[in-house]
Write an enzyme that holds these catalytic residues in place. Structure first.
Site, PDB file in Angstrom:
ATOM      1  N   GLY A 148       0.803  -1.221   0.000  1.00 40.80           N
ATOM      2  CA  GLY A 148       0.000   0.000   0.000  1.00 40.80           C
ATOM      3  C   GLY A 148       0.831   1.263   0.000  1.00 40.80           C
ATOM      4  O   GLY A 148       1.531   1.535   0.959  1.00 40.80           O
ATOM      5  N   SER A 149       0.768   2.060  -1.056  1.00 36.59           N
ATOM      6  CA  SER A 149       1.685   3.179  -1.160  1.00 36.59           C
ATOM      7  C   SER A 149       1.267   4.162  -2.248  1.00 36.59           C
ATOM      8  O   SER A 149       0.125   4.151  -2.710  1.00 36.59           O
ATOM      9  CB  SER A 149       3.098   2.648  -1.437  1.00 36.59           C
ATOM     10  OG  SER A 149       3.039   1.642  -2.426  1.00 36.59           O
ATOM     11  N   ARG A 150       2.237   4.986  -2.695  1.00 37.01           N
ATOM     12  CA  ARG A 150       1.945   6.071  -3.625  1.00 37.01           C
ATOM     13  C   ARG A 150       3.218   6.416  -4.395  1.00 37.01           C
ATOM     14  O   ARG A 150       4.328   6.261  -3.882  1.00 37.01           O
ATOM     15  CB  ARG A 150       1.464   7.264  -2.791  1.00 37.01           C
ATOM     16  CG  ARG A 150       1.400   8.612  -3.465  1.00 37.01           C
ATOM     17  CD  ARG A 150       1.066   9.650  -2.400  1.00 37.01           C
ATOM     18  NE  ARG A 150       0.894  10.980  -2.943  1.00 37.01           N
ATOM     19  CZ  ARG A 150      -0.174  11.746  -2.731  1.00 37.01           C
ATOM     20  NH1 ARG A 150      -1.159  11.310  -1.978  1.00 37.01           N
ATOM     21  NH2 ARG A 150      -0.254  12.952  -3.258  1.00 37.01           N
TER      22      ARG A 150
END
Length: 226
Positions: free
Chosen positions: A184-186
């Site tokens: 989960g990240s960006r």
């Protein structure tokens, strides 16, 4: 001639040890109790889908900025690029949930000018403040025509490991695999002023195959002598 990208063996190398460990645990627990092994099967299947690393075809065209990650567009705005001297830029951000492919790809052809790691917090990566407050790794590229593009891997709420395999001075090409973020990240991309976005907030995108934007055409009039 461009060298081939990182071989895509369906499963990303960053997940091999985790998957092997999960399979060993499943086998051992299953030998003791099939019912007790169910949670471990669920984890193994989750890890299998999380670490998938499909090959992608890059669209052809001049000045295209390719998407660095699978996910959803959460930001398209003018902003200062804090990793390239605070110069003005077009910022486009892609949020990845735990069900997206987390293999990161290079957005443009270019040489790596700098790579900086910043320790930080672990806010939800969909929030704007995550760009500057979360743990992150910034890679600044210079394109063949002298334009600056920055790609920033940002950790998320449960992301605890940012991996960047690029090196300063290395020449990379658009669509090349260069890193991975676990769970989960960006990814933020800063582009030169005048870049034309090809996506909007809320769009679902795919690494390499989606075009984020088009770089401005640099005028070389000033380079010619009368």
């Amino acid at each position: 001639m461009k060298i081939p990208p990182y071989p895509h063996p369906v499963i990303a190398r960053e997940g091999w040890l985790i998957l092997i460990g999960a399979v060993i645990v499943v086998v051992l627990v299953s030998a003791w109790s099939a019912w007790a092994s169910i949670p471990f099967w669920i984890f193994a299947l989750f890890a299998l889908q999380f670490f998938r690393d499909p090959a992608r075809e890059a669209p052809e065209g001049q000045g295209l900025v390719l998407c660095p990650a699978d996910g959803r567009i959460v930001c398209v705005e003018d902003a200062a690029d804090p990793y390239a001297g605070g110069r003005q830029a077009l910022k486009i951000s892609v949020f990845m949930n735990v069900f997206n492919v987390h293999s990161n790809r290079v957005p443009v052809d270019g040489a790596v000018q700098s790579i900086e790691y910043f320790p930080g917090k672990f806010f939800n990566a969909a929030l704007d403040k995550a760009s500057l407050e979360n743990e992150r790794n910034a890679m600044v590229l210079e394109t063949t025509d002298g334009q600056t593009v920055t790609a920033v891997q940002v950790a998320g709420l449960v992301a605890k490991r940012i991996l960047c395999h690029a090196r300063i001075g290395q020449s990379l090409y658009a669509g090349q695999r260069y890193g991975f973020i676990r769970f989960g990240s960006r990814v933020d991309v800063y582009l030169p002023p005048g870049s034309r976005p090809r996506v909007a907030i809320g769009d679902k995108v795919k690494a390499t195959s989606t075009v984020l934007a088009e770089l401005p055409v640099r005028s070389r009039d000033n380079d010619s002598t009368p």
